[in-house]
Structure formats: C-alpha cells, structure tokens
Design an enzyme around this catalytic site. Structure first.
Site, mmCIF file in Angstrom:
data_model
loop_
_atom_site.group_PDB
_atom_site.id
_atom_site.type_symbol
_atom_site.label_atom_id
_atom_site.label_comp_id
_atom_site.label_asym_id
_atom_site.label_seq_id
_atom_site.Cartn_x
_atom_site.Cartn_y
_atom_site.Cartn_z
ATOM 1 N N ASN A 10 0.874 -1.173 0.000
ATOM 2 C CA ASN A 10 0.000 0.000 0.000
ATOM 3 C C ASN A 10 0.908 1.220 0.000
ATOM 4 O O ASN A 10 1.508 1.546 1.022
ATOM 5 C CB ASN A 10 -0.885 -0.036 1.253
ATOM 6 C CG ASN A 10 -1.707 1.233 1.436
ATOM 7 O OD1 ASN A 10 -1.762 2.071 0.523
ATOM 8 N ND2 ASN A 10 -2.333 1.375 2.583
ATOM 9 N N LYS A 12 0.131 4.260 -0.245
ATOM 10 C CA LYS A 12 -0.490 5.456 0.355
ATOM 11 C C LYS A 12 -0.189 6.681 -0.526
ATOM 12 O O LYS A 12 -0.186 6.551 -1.744
ATOM 13 C CB LYS A 12 0.002 5.620 1.790
ATOM 14 C CG LYS A 12 -0.228 4.344 2.611
ATOM 15 C CD LYS A 12 0.012 4.511 4.061
ATOM 16 C CE LYS A 12 -0.236 3.179 4.771
ATOM 17 N NZ LYS A 12 -0.054 3.264 6.215
ATOM 18 N N HIS A 92 -9.482 1.179 4.757
ATOM 19 C CA HIS A 92 -8.237 1.406 5.500
ATOM 20 C C HIS A 92 -8.507 2.369 6.659
ATOM 21 O O HIS A 92 -9.278 3.315 6.508
ATOM 22 C CB HIS A 92 -7.160 1.971 4.567
ATOM 23 C CG HIS A 92 -5.809 1.940 5.197
ATOM 24 N ND1 HIS A 92 -5.419 2.855 6.144
ATOM 25 C CD2 HIS A 92 -4.785 1.073 5.062
ATOM 26 C CE1 HIS A 92 -4.193 2.558 6.546
ATOM 27 N NE2 HIS A 92 -3.784 1.473 5.908
ATOM 28 N N GLU A 94 -6.872 4.705 7.833
ATOM 29 C CA GLU A 94 -6.576 6.122 7.572
ATOM 30 C C GLU A 94 -7.753 6.796 6.876
ATOM 31 O O GLU A 94 -7.953 8.005 7.008
ATOM 32 C CB GLU A 94 -5.283 6.235 6.748
ATOM 33 C CG GLU A 94 -4.069 5.969 7.621
ATOM 34 C CD GLU A 94 -2.846 5.459 6.885
ATOM 35 O OE1 GLU A 94 -2.766 5.590 5.646
ATOM 36 O OE2 GLU A 94 -1.959 4.915 7.577
ATOM 37 N N GLU A 167 -5.518 -4.892 10.571
ATOM 38 C CA GLU A 167 -4.491 -3.878 10.773
ATOM 39 C C GLU A 167 -4.768 -3.105 12.051
ATOM 40 O O GLU A 167 -5.567 -2.147 12.037
ATOM 41 C CB GLU A 167 -4.486 -2.896 9.596
ATOM 42 C CG GLU A 167 -4.182 -3.531 8.261
ATOM 43 C CD GLU A 167 -3.555 -2.541 7.304
ATOM 44 O OE1 GLU A 167 -2.468 -2.834 6.819
ATOM 45 O OE2 GLU A 167 -4.149 -1.478 7.070
ATOM 46 N N GLY A 173 2.623 1.983 10.867
ATOM 47 C CA GLY A 173 3.665 3.006 10.752
ATOM 48 C C GLY A 173 4.375 3.329 12.056
ATOM 49 O O GLY A 173 5.105 4.317 12.142
ATOM 50 N N SER A 212 3.319 -2.354 10.352
ATOM 51 C CA SER A 212 4.754 -2.460 10.636
ATOM 52 C C SER A 212 5.360 -3.808 10.245
ATOM 53 O O SER A 212 6.263 -4.295 10.929
ATOM 54 C CB SER A 212 5.035 -2.139 12.111
ATOM 55 O OG SER A 212 4.686 -0.795 12.390
HETATM 56 P P1 PGA Z 1 2.816 0.102 7.631
HETATM 57 O O1 PGA Z 1 1.347 0.353 7.037
HETATM 58 O O2 PGA Z 1 3.307 -1.189 7.024
HETATM 59 O O3 PGA Z 1 3.609 1.297 7.176
HETATM 60 O O4 PGA Z 1 2.696 0.015 9.114
HETATM 61 C C1 PGA Z 1 0.454 -0.703 6.846
HETATM 62 C C2 PGA Z 1 -0.836 -0.193 6.251
HETATM 63 O O5 PGA Z 1 -1.312 0.872 6.648
HETATM 64 O O6 PGA Z 1 -1.417 -0.853 5.364
#
Ligand code: PGA
Length: 260
Positions: A10, A12, A92, A94, A167, A173, A212
């Site tokens: 992803n 982003k 997601h 976010e 997630e 992150g 992560s």
């Molecule tokens: P990350 O993000 O691997 O940077 O923690 C995962 C995600 O949001 O899909």
C-alpha cells in the site's frame, strides 16, 4: 488449511512518475516467487502507468460506492478498472478515521468494487484504546461483520475476490507489532466470522496481517495460523525492503508443503 499467500503493498500518498522504475524493479523481483501472490496498491494517478509497465496486479487504495455521478474528486470502480487496476483496498483505517468512513460505507464500496470485477482487500482493526480495554476481538469482529459484502454478483467465488486485512491502528507506521498470540487470537475470530458469513467459502478467504510488517518480522508473523499474507505500507515502497517480505512468505509456503 494452507492458503496461497498474498503480499500486497500500500503505497499510500507516495510515488511520482519516476517511481515507475521502482515498481518495475519490484515486479521483476516478485517473479522469482511464483508461489506467492504479490500486488501493489498505488496512488490513483499512477495506476495506468504502473499497469502498463508491469504484469504485477496493480490496485487502487479506495473506491467510491456509486457507479458515477456528482462526487467531486472521487473515483469509481469502473474508472479503476479502466485505468488498469485489478483490485482495490477498502476501509483502510486512515480513511475510516480521516474521511469518517462508516462500516456501511466500506461495505458499499466493497460491493461496488466486486460488482465491477475488482478484487478487494477489506481492512479492519482496533485503536490502542480498544486494545487496552480488552475488547479488541469483539470490536474488530463487529466491524468486519458490518463491513463484509453481502452482494458479490460476479462469476468467481468470494474467496477468489476478497481478502481481509487485520491492521491494528496502533501498529500502522509505528514499528509496534502485536504479539503472535494476539495476532492468532484475532485472526481466529475473523476466520470464524468469515465462515459464519460465507459458509461455503469463508475458510478459503485470505486474512492478511498489516501494521509495521518488515523483512525482519515477516517470517514470524507468517508462521501464525490463519495469517495468509500481509498488507505492507512503508516497507513496500522500495524493492529492497519489500521483496524480503515476499521471500518470507515463499519460505512459509515451502515449509508448510503445497499451498491450496
Ligand atoms: P505500515 O502500514 O506497514 O507502514 O505500518 C500498513 C498499512 O497501513 O497498510
């Protein structure tokens, strides 16, 4: 049941036209691991160029639930397909947080994408507050139940079209990862929900872990039962960070014998 692993990136809000070269590098390296499904969900404006440049499945990161209409700035499932996408992420955290997307909206988005022939990675996950309250599994199960598509009107089975990504928001992150026991308990709960919702196919729907994931922790995470792959953010941007995760998935497949 051992399912074929899926490792999806992803990107982003990262990536410009110059980064097509990195996508090509990832696609070339991923070909070395034919037993693992690999996909990249890139910013919408890169989809067409990426899909032309590589054979790797390219996806969107969101989709609107309507077929078309007065929705300024939004992108429909048909538009994603038209640009060359074969899948999309929905739900997601976010977007659930920043765009206040509800479970009902996520479900409608998943249904719109499936109806158009796009595969879907549907994300769920709890906040740190919920995790600390001891209600993570109940909360995420309720979120999944309310977000799962009930309409999926194309010819393929739901397990071929849908993957669920667990997630935990506090792990995205941050470098923090739940314990393998926490991941196992959550994935088991989600598996039960999927079987309840789709009695014929629920056992075959892939459940990805996200948050992560890196080359250094992927093997341990993939060793947890009912973990059928990963959704990877930061570590998917560079081939040298992403491919070790794909390699760890391939090693897990090899260690467990033939994947279904
Ligand atoms: P990350 O993000 O691997 O940077 O923690 C995962 C995600 O949001 O899909």
């Amino acid at each position: 049941m051992t399912l074929r692993m899926l490792v999806a990136g992803n990107w982003k809000m990262h990536g410009l036209s110059d980064d097509i070269a990195e996508i090509q590098a990832i696609a070339a390296a991923a070909r070395e691991y034919p037993d693992v499904d690999v996909a990249l969900c890139v910013p919408a404006i890169l989809i067409e160029r990426a899909a032309r440049a590589v054979e790797l499945p390219i996806g969107g990161q969101d989709v609107h639930f309507a077929e078309q209409g007065a929705h300024t700035g939004c992108i429909s499932a048909r538009m994603l397909r038209d640009a060359g996408a074969s899948l999309t992420i929905v739900g997601h955290s976010e977007r659930r947080d920043a765009q206040r997307e509800s479970d009902a909206e996520v479900k409608a988005k998943a249904e719109a994408a499936l109806a158009c022939g796009l595969d879907v990675i549907l994300c769920v996950g709890e906040s740190l507050e919920v995790r600390n309250s001891g209600k993570a599994e109940a909360t995420v199960d309720a979120q999944l139940q309310a977000s799962l598509p009930t309409e999926h009107g194309v010819a393929r089975s739901i397990s071929e079209q849908l993957a669920v990504a667990y997630e935990p928001i506090w792990a995205i992150g941050t470098g923090k990862v739940p314990t393998t026991l926490e991941i196992a308990a959550m994935h088991r709960a989600l598996r039960e929900r999927l079987i309840l919702q789709y009695p014929e196919d629920g056992a075959k729907i892939r459940i990805l872990y996200g948050g992560s994931v890196k080359g250094s922790n992927a093997a341990e995470i993939f060793g947890v039962s009912d973990v059928d792959g990963a959704l990877v953010g930061g570590a998917s941007l560079k081939r040298d960070d992403f491919i070790p995760i794909v390699a760890a998935a391939a090693e897990t497949v090899e260690a467990s014998g033939e994947a279904a």
